[in-house]
Design a protein around this motif. Structure first.
Motif, PDB file in Angstrom:
ATOM      1  N   GLN A  13       0.777  -1.419   0.074  1.00 18.60           N
ATOM      2  CA  GLN A  13       0.310  -0.014  -0.345  1.00 18.60           C
ATOM      3  C   GLN A  13       0.657   1.768   0.325  1.00 18.60           C
ATOM      4  O   GLN A  13       1.523   1.048   0.635  1.00 18.60           O
ATOM      5  N   ALA A  14       0.171   2.248  -0.454  1.00 19.27           N
ATOM      6  CA  ALA A  14       0.700   3.661  -0.238  1.00 19.27           C
ATOM      7  C   ALA A  14       1.384   4.003   0.853  1.00 19.27           C
ATOM      8  O   ALA A  14       0.510   3.860   1.648  1.00 19.27           O
ATOM      9  N   GLY A  15       2.914   4.306   1.090  1.00 22.89           N
ATOM     10  CA  GLY A  15       3.467   4.903   2.448  1.00 22.89           C
ATOM     11  C   GLY A  15       4.234   3.922   2.740  1.00 22.89           C
ATOM     12  O   GLY A  15       4.990   3.768   3.794  1.00 22.89           O
ATOM     13  N   GLY A  16       3.841   2.514   2.579  1.00 22.44           N
ATOM     14  CA  GLY A  16       4.805   1.420   2.832  1.00 22.44           C
ATOM     15  C   GLY A  16       6.083   1.463   2.817  1.00 22.44           C
ATOM     16  O   GLY A  16       6.429   1.695   1.941  1.00 22.44           O
ATOM     17  N   SER A  17       7.074  -0.138   2.719  1.00 23.04           N
ATOM     18  CA  SER A  17       7.967  -0.152   2.570  1.00 23.04           C
ATOM     19  C   SER A  17       8.315  -1.634   1.754  1.00 23.04           C
ATOM     20  O   SER A  17       7.638  -2.620   2.019  1.00 23.04           O
ATOM     21  N   LEU A  18       9.252  -1.577   0.695  1.00 25.12           N
ATOM     22  CA  LEU A  18       9.767  -2.508   0.581  1.00 25.12           C
ATOM     23  C   LEU A  18      11.636  -2.838   0.621  1.00 25.12           C
ATOM     24  O   LEU A  18      11.899  -1.933  -0.200  1.00 25.12           O
ATOM     25  N   SER A  85       8.220   5.264   2.218  1.00 21.90           N
ATOM     26  CA  SER A  85       7.707   6.262   1.996  1.00 21.90           C
ATOM     27  C   SER A  85       6.401   5.529   0.247  1.00 21.90           C
ATOM     28  O   SER A  85       6.458   6.502  -0.652  1.00 21.90           O
ATOM     29  N   LEU A  86       6.543   4.589   0.131  1.00 18.91           N
ATOM     30  CA  LEU A  86       6.055   3.940  -2.165  1.00 18.91           C
ATOM     31  C   LEU A  86       5.061   4.734  -1.745  1.00 18.91           C
ATOM     32  O   LEU A  86       3.755   4.851  -1.572  1.00 18.91           O
ATOM     33  N   TRP A 113      22.786  -7.287 -16.672  1.00 18.68           N
ATOM     34  CA  TRP A 113      21.136  -6.956 -16.224  1.00 18.68           C
ATOM     35  C   TRP A 113      20.229  -8.254 -15.069  1.00 18.68           C
ATOM     36  O   TRP A 113      21.262  -9.270 -16.117  1.00 18.68           O
ATOM     37  N   GLY A 114      19.473  -8.052 -14.698  1.00 24.35           N
ATOM     38  CA  GLY A 114      18.971  -9.119 -13.528  1.00 24.35           C
ATOM     39  C   GLY A 114      17.286  -9.270 -15.054  1.00 24.35           C
ATOM     40  O   GLY A 114      17.358  -8.837 -15.904  1.00 24.35           O
ATOM     41  N   GLN A 115      16.887  -9.748 -14.318  1.00 26.52           N
ATOM     42  CA  GLN A 115      15.091 -10.393 -14.950  1.00 26.52           C
ATOM     43  C   GLN A 115      14.447  -9.266 -14.354  1.00 26.52           C
ATOM     44  O   GLN A 115      13.029 -10.075 -14.863  1.00 26.52           O
ATOM     45  N   GLY A 116      14.425  -8.702 -13.395  1.00 30.13           N
ATOM     46  CA  GLY A 116      13.877  -7.602 -13.082  1.00 30.13           C
ATOM     47  C   GLY A 116      11.881  -8.554 -11.853  1.00 30.13           C
ATOM     48  O   GLY A 116      12.441  -9.396 -11.601  1.00 30.13           O
ATOM     49  N   THR A 117      12.410  -7.396 -10.833  1.00 28.33           N
ATOM     50  CA  THR A 117      11.243  -7.563  -9.749  1.00 28.33           C
ATOM     51  C   THR A 117      10.149  -6.429 -10.066  1.00 28.33           C
ATOM     52  O   THR A 117      10.611  -6.066  -9.948  1.00 28.33           O
ATOM     53  N   GLN A 118       9.176  -7.261  -9.327  1.00 34.52           N
ATOM     54  CA  GLN A 118       7.739  -6.424 -10.425  1.00 34.52           C
ATOM     55  C   GLN A 118       7.404  -5.875  -8.387  1.00 34.52           C
ATOM     56  O   GLN A 118       7.193  -6.194  -7.768  1.00 34.52           O
ATOM     57  N   VAL A 119       7.198  -4.150  -8.687  1.00 33.90           N
ATOM     58  CA  VAL A 119       6.437  -3.577  -7.144  1.00 33.90           C
ATOM     59  C   VAL A 119       5.510  -2.761  -7.721  1.00 33.90           C
ATOM     60  O   VAL A 119       5.262  -2.217  -9.295  1.00 33.90           O
ATOM     61  N   THR A 120       4.501  -3.089  -6.874  1.00 32.31           N
ATOM     62  CA  THR A 120       3.228  -2.325  -7.534  1.00 32.31           C
ATOM     63  C   THR A 120       2.765  -1.928  -6.242  1.00 32.31           C
ATOM     64  O   THR A 120       2.601  -2.251  -4.410  1.00 32.31           O
ATOM     65  N   VAL A 121       2.852  -0.894  -6.274  1.00 34.89           N
ATOM     66  CA  VAL A 121       2.053  -0.046  -5.277  1.00 34.89           C
ATOM     67  C   VAL A 121       0.305   0.956  -5.076  1.00 34.89           C
ATOM     68  O   VAL A 121       0.202   1.518  -6.268  1.00 34.89           O
ATOM     69  N   SER A 122      -0.316   0.249  -4.285  1.00 34.03           N
ATOM     70  CA  SER A 122      -2.047   0.679  -4.454  1.00 34.03           C
ATOM     71  C   SER A 122      -2.497   2.079  -3.451  1.00 34.03           C
ATOM     72  O   SER A 122      -1.640   2.312  -2.432  1.00 34.03           O
ATOM     73  N   SER A 123      -2.578   2.565  -4.386  1.00 36.90           N
ATOM     74  CA  SER A 123      -3.272   3.919  -3.864  1.00 36.90           C
ATOM     75  C   SER A 123      -4.132   3.709  -2.856  1.00 36.90           C
ATOM     76  O   SER A 123      -5.280   2.671  -2.180  1.00 36.90           O
TER      77      SER A 123
END
Length: 123
Positions: A13-18, A85-86, A113-123
């Motif tokens: 969620q928005a405001g969270g951390s990873l 603070s995502l 390069w790596g293969q990538g990792t998805q980051v999704t931040v919801s509002s």
């Protein structure tokens, strides 16, 4: 040859951390300049952060300054991206990358390069 494997992405969620991690293979990691990039759907790839071989020089793109921190642990062959603070605008695939050995500048071409990792931040 350097192989990079990212982990730590997910939905938050928005405001969270990873914290993203990038594990590198090979014995040359401690000599590598490392970076994090991201690419959102329909947008160009963006240079987010970079760190020199010993951590003494770092770059953070303006939109993430004060929220994201790049670091590395050469004993573990790992580079990290702590993201706090995502915001929904941070949603993207995040890629770890490395420059060729003995390329100390944080800028210029990144060759591994790596293969990538998805980051999704919801509002």
């Amino acid at each position: 040859q350097v192989q990079l494997v990212e982990s730590g992405g997910g939905l938050v969620q928005a405001g969270g951390s990873l914290r993203l991690s990038c594990a590198a293979s090979g014995r040359t990691f401690s000599s590598l300049t490392m970076g994090w990039f991201r690419q959102a759907p329909g947008k160009e790839r963006e240079f987010v952060a970079a760190i020199s071989w010993n951590g003494g020089d770092r770059f953070h793109e303006d939109s993430v300054k004060g929220r994201f921190t790049i670091s590395r642990d050469n004993a573990r062959n790992t580079v990290y991206l702590q993201m706090n603070s995502l915001e929904p605008e941070d949603t993207a695939v995040y890629y770890c990358a490395a420059r060729r050995p003995n390329q100390p500048s944080l800028y210029g071409s990144y060759d591994y390069w790596g293969q990538g990792t998805q980051v999704t931040v919801s509002s």
